[in-house]
Motif scaffolding. Sequence first.
Motif, short mmCIF file in Angstrom:
data_model
loop_
_atom_site.label_atom_id
_atom_site.label_comp_id
_atom_site.label_asym_id
_atom_site.label_seq_id
_atom_site.Cartn_x
_atom_site.Cartn_y
_atom_site.Cartn_z
N HIS A 48 1.48 0.26 7.15
CA HIS A 48 1.82 1.47 7.89
C HIS A 48 0.66 2.44 7.78
O HIS A 48 -0.26 2.26 6.97
CB HIS A 48 3.09 2.12 7.33
N HIS A 49 0.71 3.51 8.55
CA HIS A 49 -0.27 4.58 8.41
C HIS A 49 0.20 5.53 7.30
O HIS A 49 1.36 5.93 7.27
CB HIS A 49 -0.42 5.36 9.71
N TYR A 50 -0.72 5.87 6.40
CA TYR A 50 -0.40 6.79 5.31
C TYR A 50 -1.36 7.98 5.35
O TYR A 50 -2.53 7.84 5.75
CB TYR A 50 -0.51 6.09 3.95
N TYR B 36 -11.72 -0.62 4.16
CA TYR B 36 -11.02 0.64 4.42
C TYR B 36 -12.04 1.75 4.60
O TYR B 36 -12.83 2.02 3.71
CB TYR B 36 -10.08 0.97 3.26
N ARG C 251 -11.43 5.06 5.58
CA ARG C 251 -10.98 6.44 5.44
C ARG C 251 -11.10 6.87 3.97
O ARG C 251 -11.08 6.04 3.07
CB ARG C 251 -9.53 6.58 5.91
#
Length: 509
Positions: free
Chosen positions: A317-319, A345, A347
């Motif tokens: 999911h987006h967190y 990753y 971000r």
Amino acid sequence: MKIFTTEGIRRIDEATIESENIKMLDLMERAASAVVYQIISRWHPSKRIVIFAGPGNNGGDALAVARLLAEQGYRSEVYLFNVKGTRLSHCCETNRDRLKNVDRVELIEVIDTFVPPELGPNDLVIDGLFGSGLSKPLKSGYASTVQYINESHAFVVSIDTPSGLFGEWNTGVDRRNIVRANLTLAFQFKRLSFFFSENAEFVGEVVVLDLEMDQRAIANTPTDFYLIEPEDVKRELYPHGNFINKYDNGTVFLVAGSYGMMGAATLAARGATRAGAGLVTVHAPKCGYIPLSSTVPEVLFEADQSEFVTTEIELHHHYSVVALGPGISTTEDTISAVDSFIKRYRRPCILDADALNCIAMRPVLIHSIPKGSVLTPHNSEFDRLFGEHNSDEERLKKAIDVSRLYEITIVLKGKYTKTVRPDGKVYINSTGNPGLATAGSGDVLTGVIAAFIAQGYATDWSVALGVYVHGLAGDIAVKEQGTHGLIAPDVANAVGKAIHSIIGNEANE
């Protein structure tokens, strides 16, 4: 509050003199009066006072103190070092002349040979040899004098800074040649060097004397160092709105825990929830399900394919923020999982504890850490990543360099935790107590920082706010448990109280 370099303080002094149309002697008189107030509020006139004055303006301060003490009925023995080959500053010379023939003052000018007075634990020594304007380490006779003072066991009050201690950096200074003050009376500002643990033995108790320096000059003088205080945090923290939902408060994905280390995951998760994160998901090995669900039932649990350690880190999911490390271990499978995640990753994320240790075991990974990420090492973890260091000062210098190089924020944990930003700015924390030196305290901090990032605060302020609130939670909890009895769950449980103590009234308006 700004923390200025010695050069910055000199500029503020000059600006104050210019704006008030006064002389340096007038400013010195103001400083001496503030010092005298501290002395007469602590000691009776019967106290034996021995004053050591150097040839510069710090010595001028000390001479002015002797004169003002005499006006209050105090006697003092004053040793002014006017040795051959040196020259008294104008202010020092003027204050020497003012001191001549003053009752209750015995003035001894040291020109050739210094015969030190007998000193003991019942005596008060006022150290005015050299202040923050010192340009080189003390040697020869001055070094011997400092060592004599230190060996006397007298109570030592240093004016502005302990003689021999530079205002910023002291690497390479012979520490035997620094006065060990019991009390340092700093003019207007604490110096950066006061915030390093290795200098605590020299500065002792620090009292900042307000000399009413020019506020415009203080505001306009640049610095890279700041002390985070209550008003700073109150200005940045905001209450939750009346119509928010849990997703408005952000989502945290926390990779934490392993067999025998699920407490770390529990503490980090509790720190995040208590700091206001809307939804926290913990990724941990299967063995963590019962510990998490029984101790932190408000968080979601995502099981790794492994029973005992983390072997894969996938985001389904987006967190709002991802945090890795508390208690995940450093098995080869876990290192590979961290390696794979960091490389793909892109971000910013939070890397703590074993995530940092995994990176240290594959040093090339440092170059793959996403820009904008936050690293939260204690001293040993920092040294594993960036090489051995012998002092807090050395670690801060290195952190400033690597923060800028890799464009990451580094949290140097400890007394006066320091948040180092990629732009070179350093935020020094003012909350906390020795009770926070307990297992799991850092795990709680990771959760608190993650919560602030998740709630939409800018990353740099999220970290500084998180560190401050974590320390304040420790200060609240220690009132009930004491420093010896304080444990990490106490800190986690006090995080909400800490935030409420800052913004509670606003939230009820």
